[in-house]
Design a protein around this motif. Structure first.
Motif, PDB file in Angstrom:
ATOM      1  N   TYR A   1      42.569  -5.678 -47.567  1.00 29.97           N
ATOM      2  CA  TYR A   1      43.920  -5.317 -47.149  1.00 29.97           C
ATOM      3  C   TYR A   1      43.511  -5.067 -45.688  1.00 29.97           C
ATOM      4  O   TYR A   1      42.762  -4.100 -45.257  1.00 29.97           O
ATOM      5  N   ASN A   2      44.481  -5.690 -44.690  1.00 30.10           N
ATOM      6  CA  ASN A   2      44.319  -5.412 -43.477  1.00 30.10           C
ATOM      7  C   ASN A   2      45.461  -4.602 -42.648  1.00 30.10           C
ATOM      8  O   ASN A   2      46.471  -4.799 -43.061  1.00 30.10           O
ATOM      9  N   PRO A   3      44.877  -3.615 -42.021  1.00 31.90           N
ATOM     10  CA  PRO A   3      43.648  -3.367 -41.296  1.00 31.90           C
ATOM     11  C   PRO A   3      43.039  -2.493 -42.033  1.00 31.90           C
ATOM     12  O   PRO A   3      42.144  -1.840 -41.732  1.00 31.90           O
ATOM     13  N   TYR A   4      43.539  -1.888 -43.298  1.00 34.25           N
ATOM     14  CA  TYR A   4      42.796  -0.966 -44.071  1.00 34.25           C
ATOM     15  C   TYR A   4      41.445  -1.157 -44.316  1.00 34.25           C
ATOM     16  O   TYR A   4      40.519  -0.168 -44.160  1.00 34.25           O
ATOM     17  N   ALA A   5      40.947  -2.359 -44.710  1.00 35.82           N
ATOM     18  CA  ALA A   5      39.365  -2.666 -45.220  1.00 35.82           C
ATOM     19  C   ALA A   5      38.621  -2.326 -43.930  1.00 35.82           C
ATOM     20  O   ALA A   5      37.471  -1.884 -43.950  1.00 35.82           O
ATOM     21  N   ALA A   6      39.107  -2.930 -42.728  1.00 35.09           N
ATOM     22  CA  ALA A   6      38.164  -2.873 -41.691  1.00 35.09           C
ATOM     23  C   ALA A   6      37.951  -1.227 -41.027  1.00 35.09           C
ATOM     24  O   ALA A   6      36.892  -0.673 -40.751  1.00 35.09           O
ATOM     25  N   LEU A   7      39.240  -0.844 -40.987  1.00 34.25           N
ATOM     26  CA  LEU A   7      39.234   0.688 -40.670  1.00 34.25           C
ATOM     27  C   LEU A   7      38.327   1.609 -41.577  1.00 34.25           C
ATOM     28  O   LEU A   7      37.567   2.513 -41.191  1.00 34.25           O
ATOM     29  N   SER A   8      38.680   1.446 -42.927  1.00 35.86           N
ATOM     30  CA  SER A   8      37.899   2.137 -43.969  1.00 35.86           C
ATOM     31  C   SER A   8      36.459   1.955 -43.729  1.00 35.86           C
ATOM     32  O   SER A   8      35.754   2.879 -43.876  1.00 35.86           O
ATOM     33  N   GLY A   9      35.924   0.859 -43.830  1.00 37.61           N
ATOM     34  CA  GLY A   9      34.454   0.295 -43.739  1.00 37.61           C
ATOM     35  C   GLY A   9      33.787   0.975 -42.735  1.00 37.61           C
ATOM     36  O   GLY A   9      32.771   1.265 -42.691  1.00 37.61           O
ATOM     37  N   THR A  10      34.444   0.851 -41.402  1.00 42.63           N
ATOM     38  CA  THR A  10      34.061   1.361 -40.313  1.00 42.63           C
ATOM     39  C   THR A  10      33.950   2.754 -40.426  1.00 42.63           C
ATOM     40  O   THR A  10      32.711   3.375 -39.716  1.00 42.63           O
ATOM     41  N   PHE A  11      34.900   3.343 -40.876  1.00 49.37           N
ATOM     42  CA  PHE A  11      34.797   4.825 -41.033  1.00 49.37           C
ATOM     43  C   PHE A  11      33.403   5.327 -41.726  1.00 49.37           C
ATOM     44  O   PHE A  11      32.702   6.230 -41.373  1.00 49.37           O
ATOM     45  N   HIS A  12      33.640   4.797 -43.017  1.00 51.16           N
ATOM     46  CA  HIS A  12      32.512   5.270 -44.072  1.00 51.16           C
ATOM     47  C   HIS A  12      31.268   4.802 -43.177  1.00 51.16           C
ATOM     48  O   HIS A  12      30.047   5.491 -43.498  1.00 51.16           O
ATOM     49  N   TYR A  13      30.865   3.621 -42.556  1.00 52.03           N
ATOM     50  CA  TYR A  13      29.602   3.254 -42.140  1.00 52.03           C
ATOM     51  C   TYR A  13      29.046   4.179 -40.878  1.00 52.03           C
ATOM     52  O   TYR A  13      28.057   4.720 -40.960  1.00 52.03           O
ATOM     53  N   LEU A  14      30.018   4.730 -40.032  1.00 52.23           N
ATOM     54  CA  LEU A  14      29.962   5.661 -38.933  1.00 52.23           C
ATOM     55  C   LEU A  14      29.455   6.985 -39.620  1.00 52.23           C
ATOM     56  O   LEU A  14      28.695   7.517 -39.270  1.00 52.23           O
ATOM     57  N   GLN A  15      30.273   7.350 -40.594  1.00 54.87           N
ATOM     58  CA  GLN A  15      30.077   8.658 -41.188  1.00 54.87           C
ATOM     59  C   GLN A  15      28.612   8.510 -42.081  1.00 54.87           C
ATOM     60  O   GLN A  15      27.802   9.526 -41.990  1.00 54.87           O
ATOM     61  N   LYS A  16      28.268   7.559 -42.739  1.00 53.17           N
ATOM     62  CA  LYS A  16      26.899   7.696 -43.209  1.00 53.17           C
ATOM     63  C   LYS A  16      25.929   7.440 -42.702  1.00 53.17           C
ATOM     64  O   LYS A  16      24.917   7.702 -42.959  1.00 53.17           O
ATOM     65  N   ASP A  17      26.001   6.348 -41.615  1.00 49.81           N
ATOM     66  CA  ASP A  17      24.918   5.647 -40.949  1.00 49.81           C
ATOM     67  C   ASP A  17      24.767   6.005 -39.696  1.00 49.81           C
ATOM     68  O   ASP A  17      23.438   5.836 -39.065  1.00 49.81           O
ATOM     69  N   VAL A  18      25.850   6.607 -39.015  1.00 50.25           N
ATOM     70  CA  VAL A  18      25.547   6.751 -37.428  1.00 50.25           C
ATOM     71  C   VAL A  18      25.636   8.182 -36.933  1.00 50.25           C
ATOM     72  O   VAL A  18      24.848   8.647 -36.482  1.00 50.25           O
ATOM     73  N   PHE A  19      26.595   8.860 -37.623  1.00 49.67           N
ATOM     74  CA  PHE A  19      26.982  10.162 -37.132  1.00 49.67           C
ATOM     75  C   PHE A  19      26.379  11.246 -37.981  1.00 49.67           C
ATOM     76  O   PHE A  19      26.358  12.397 -37.872  1.00 49.67           O
ATOM     77  N   ARG A  20      25.816  10.802 -39.139  1.00 49.25           N
ATOM     78  CA  ARG A  20      25.159  11.684 -40.291  1.00 49.25           C
ATOM     79  C   ARG A  20      23.821  12.214 -39.630  1.00 49.25           C
ATOM     80  O   ARG A  20      23.137  11.345 -39.096  1.00 49.25           O
TER      81      ARG A  20
END
Length: 549
Positions: A199-218
Motif C-alpha cells: 500500500y503506497n505510500p503507507y508501506a514505505a513510510l510505516s516501514g521507515t518509521f519502525h526501522y528508525l524507531q527500532k534500529d536507529v533512534f532506539r
C-alpha cells in the motif's frame, strides 16, 4: 486539504483550490500507484466471496484504505510546505510501486532495513533503465506538476475548519465501516496484513518509521554476555592436532535448485565429489539477510527471535571466543549485521583486486586468496566465517565469472522481469554452481593439511523467488511467503581426522540429514563442533550431538 503558495495579492484567479490539488493527488496515488494493492485486495476478498456480509466487508476495507491516504494528505498539506510534501509522497509512492508491481516485493520492515543498509553496488543493481523510465514518468513528472501548479487556500479559521472537517471525515472512513462489519473485518485484517506491505505510500513510510524507531533512534543498550560459563572440553582445548572449522554463510540460495536436493541440473558437482552431508529439509529464520543472519547466530529460535534483543546479547561467535576459540569473520556481502562486532573481522566488499572486483562488487573468490595462510596463523581451535555474496539478485549474471556461465541462455540484465523464466533460472543456477566451486575450494584448502582436524559447514541466509506466481527476489512475510524464499541449502563436510577424533558416526549422519533442520541449529552446532560446555548449549539442537560416540 489546504496548500498555500505565498503569492499574495498577485494570486491568479484560475489557481486550483488547495482541496482540489489534494483530491487529484489522492486519486492519482490510489488509482495509478496502487495497482498492486487493488490486485492483492481483490485476491484476498475472493476467499470471502459468498459469505454473509461480503459486500459490507469489501466496502469497509476500501473505506479504510482510502481514509488512510486522505488522512495522510490532510496532515501534510500545510501552507508553504504542503506542495513539497505532496511531491515527496508521489516520489515515494512511484518508487515503491515499481518494485511492488514489477517484482512482487512486499515493503515490510525487513525490506526497508535492507534498503537502508545495502551496499552501493547492490543498490545500483536495482536502479535499472526500466526503473528510471518509470520513476521519471510516474514520479518526477507528476511531482513537478504539483510543485508548479498555482493554488489558493482558505484564510484563517475558515481554512482550519475545513481542514478539521477533512480530518474528521477521513477518521470516520477509518473507524466507522470496520465497526459496522464487526468480526468479519477483524478476521480479514488479521489474515491479510500483507496487503499493507504493498500500500503506497503507507508501506514505505510505516516501514521507515519502525526501522528508525527500532534500529536507529532506539537507545543503545550495553551488550549483555551470555554463556559466560562456556568452556572447551579438555579433548578440544588440548588436542594434539589442530582443529579448524570454516563456516560459509551463503546469500539468497534456495534448496530447490541444488542437485544434492534432487534438482535436474548438476549444480553441486564439487560437494558431491566431497561426499558432503546435505540436509534436505532445512529452513531459514527469515526471508531477508537483516533477519536471518542475526537470528542464525543467536541462541533464540525463529519463533522467539527479536532483533533488538539479539543485538543486545552475545551470539555464538562471542560465546566461542570467550571459551577460547580463535574466531575470525571475513565478509563479501552486506556486512555482518553486528554479529561480528566483537570478533576480529575483515570486509572485502569494496576490495580493489582487478581480476575479481569491478564496479558491481567482488566475486566470492576474493575471500579465498590467503585463506590457507590465515588458517595457518590462527591458534587452535579456530573458527573462520566466510560471508559470501552467493546468489544475490537481481543481477545474477554479475555473481559468477565467465567460465561458470554454463547454463544457457541466461538473463544478462538486472531487469529479470524482462527475461523468460528459463533465462532467469539459468543465470541463477550459474550462481549456485559458482558457490559450489567456492565450497569446493574451501574443502581443498582444508584437505591440504591432513594433520589438521577440519570441518566445513555451509548454509544460506534465505532463499529466492525467480518469478514463480510473478514474485521475484525475497523479503516476503515468513508465515505466508513462498517456500522458495525459506527452504535453504545446508551441508557439512568433515575431514577423516575430524570424524575419527570426534567420534562422529557417518551412518547416523546419513539418517540425520533427511530429518528437519533449520537455522535454529547453527548456534548449538557451532558450540558442538568445539565440544563446548555451557548452560546455553542445547544438544538436542546440535546437528552432530546425536551421532557422536
Amino acid at each position: 486539504m489546504i496548500i498555500r503558495d505565498n503569492v499574495g495579492a498577485r494570486r491568479a484567479k484560475w489557481a486550483l483550490p488547495a482541496w482540489g490539488l489534494g483530491a487529484i493527488v489522492a486519486v492519482y496515488i490510489l488509482a495509478v500507484l496502487n495497482r498492486g494493492l487493488w490486485s492483492e485486495l481483490a485476491h484476498a476478498l475472493e476467499a470471502s466471496r459468498g459469505t454473509p456480509g461480503f459486500w459490507g466487508l469489501s466496502v469497509a476495507v476500501c473505506c479504510r484504505l482510502v481514509g488512510n491516504l486522505v488522512l495522510t494528505l490532510a496532515l501534510v498539506t500545510w501552507p508553504r510546505v504542503g506542495k513539497a510534501l505532496l511531491a515527496i509522497l508521489i516520489l515515494v509512492s512511484a518508487a515503491s510501486a515499481y518494485y511492488t508491481e514489477t517484482f512482487g516485493v512486499h515493503l515490510n520492515e525487513e525490506i526497508i532495513q535492507s534498503i537502508f543498509e545495502t551496499t552501493r553496488a547492490e543498490a545500483a543493481a536495482l536502479i535499472t533503465w526500466a526503473f528510471v523510465g518509470w520513476f521519471l514518468a510516474f514520479g518526477v513528472l507528476p511531482a513537478v506538476l504539483v510543485l508548479l501548479v498555482p493554488v489558493r487556500f482558505m484564510p484563517g479559521w475558515r481554512g482550519l475548519g475545513w481542514r478539521g472537517a477533512v480530518i474528521l471525515a477521513a477518521a470516520a472512513l477509518l473507524v466507522v465501516p470496520p465497526l459496522l462489519t464487526g468480526r468479519n473485518y477483524v478476521y480479514f485484517e488479521r489474515n491479510h496484513r500483507g496487503m499493507y506491505d504493498v500500500y503506497n505510500p503507507y508501506a514505505a513510510l510505516s516501514g521507515t518509521f519502525h526501522y528508525l524507531q527500532k534500529d536507529v533512534f532506539r537507545k543503545k543498550k550495553a551488550v549483555t554476555p551470555i554463556g559466560t560459563d562456556a568452556t572447551l572440553a579438555p579433548g578440544a582445548a588440548m588436542a594434539a592436532r589442530k582443529r579448524v572449522v570454516v563456516l560459509v554463510v551463503g546469500e539468497t540460495a534456495r534448496a530447490e535448485n541444488q542437485s544434492l536436493q534432487g534438482y535436474g541440473r548438476d549444480t553441486n558437482p564439487e560437494m558431491k565429489r566431497a561426499n558432503a552431508i546435505y540436509f534436505s529439509d532445512a529452513w531459514s529464520c527469515g526471508t531477508a539477510t537483516t533477519v536471518s543472519v542475526p537470528c542464525m547466530f543467536s541462541n533464540m529460535t525463529r519463533e522467539k527471535f527479536d532483533k533488538p534483543v539479539a543485538k543486545a546479547h552475545w551470539n555464538a561467535l562471542d560465546v566461542l571466543q570467550h571459551a577460547g576459540v580463535d574466531v575470525y569473520w571475513r565478509d563479501n556481502d552486506e556486512g555482518c549485521k553486528d554479529v561480528c562486532a566483537r570478533v576480529p573481522n575483515d570486509d572485502l566488499t569494496d576490495a580493489k583486486i582487478a581480476t575479481l572486483c569491478d564496479a558491481s562488487g567482488c566475486l566470492d573468490e576474493v575471500l579465498l586468496g590467503d585463506l590457507a595462510d590465515r588458517i595457518a596463523k590462527m591458534r587452535s581451535p579456530a573458527l573462520v566465517v566466510l560471508h559470501i555474496k552467493g546468489s544475490h539478485g537481481p543481477a545474477y549474471f554479475q555473481r559468477y565469472p565467465a567460465e561458470f556461465n554454463v547454463f544457457k541462455p541466461g538473463c544478462d540484465t538486472a531487469e529479470v522481469q524482462t527475461c523468460t523464466y528459463a533465462q532467469t533460472v539459468a543465470s541463477y543456477d550459474n550462481t549456485i554452481l559458482y558457490t559450489d566451486h567456492i565450497l569446493g575450494r574451501v574443502v581443498d584448502t582444508l584437505k591440504a593439511d591432513p594433520e589438521v582436524d577440519s570441518a566445513m559447514m555451509y548454509l544460506s541466509d534465505h532463499g529466492e523467488s525467480l518469478g514463480e506466481n510473478d514474485v521475484y527476489l525475497h523479503g516476503a512475510d515468513w508465515a505466508t511467503g513462498p517456500s522458495q524464499q525459506k527452504h535453504i541449502p545446508m551441508l557439512m563436510w568433515l575431514s577423516p581426522g575430524w570424524v575419527r577424533d570426534s567420534g562422529v558416526r557417518l551412518d547416523c549422519m546419513a539418517r540425520r540429514r533427511t530429518q528437519p533442520a533449520s537455522q535454529d541449529n547453527l548456534f548449538h552446532t557451532l558450540l558442538g563442533f568445539f565440544d563446548t560446555s555451557s548452560e546455553v548449549y542445547k544438544p538436542e539442537l546440535d546437528l552432530l550431538a546425536g551421532c557422536k560416540g
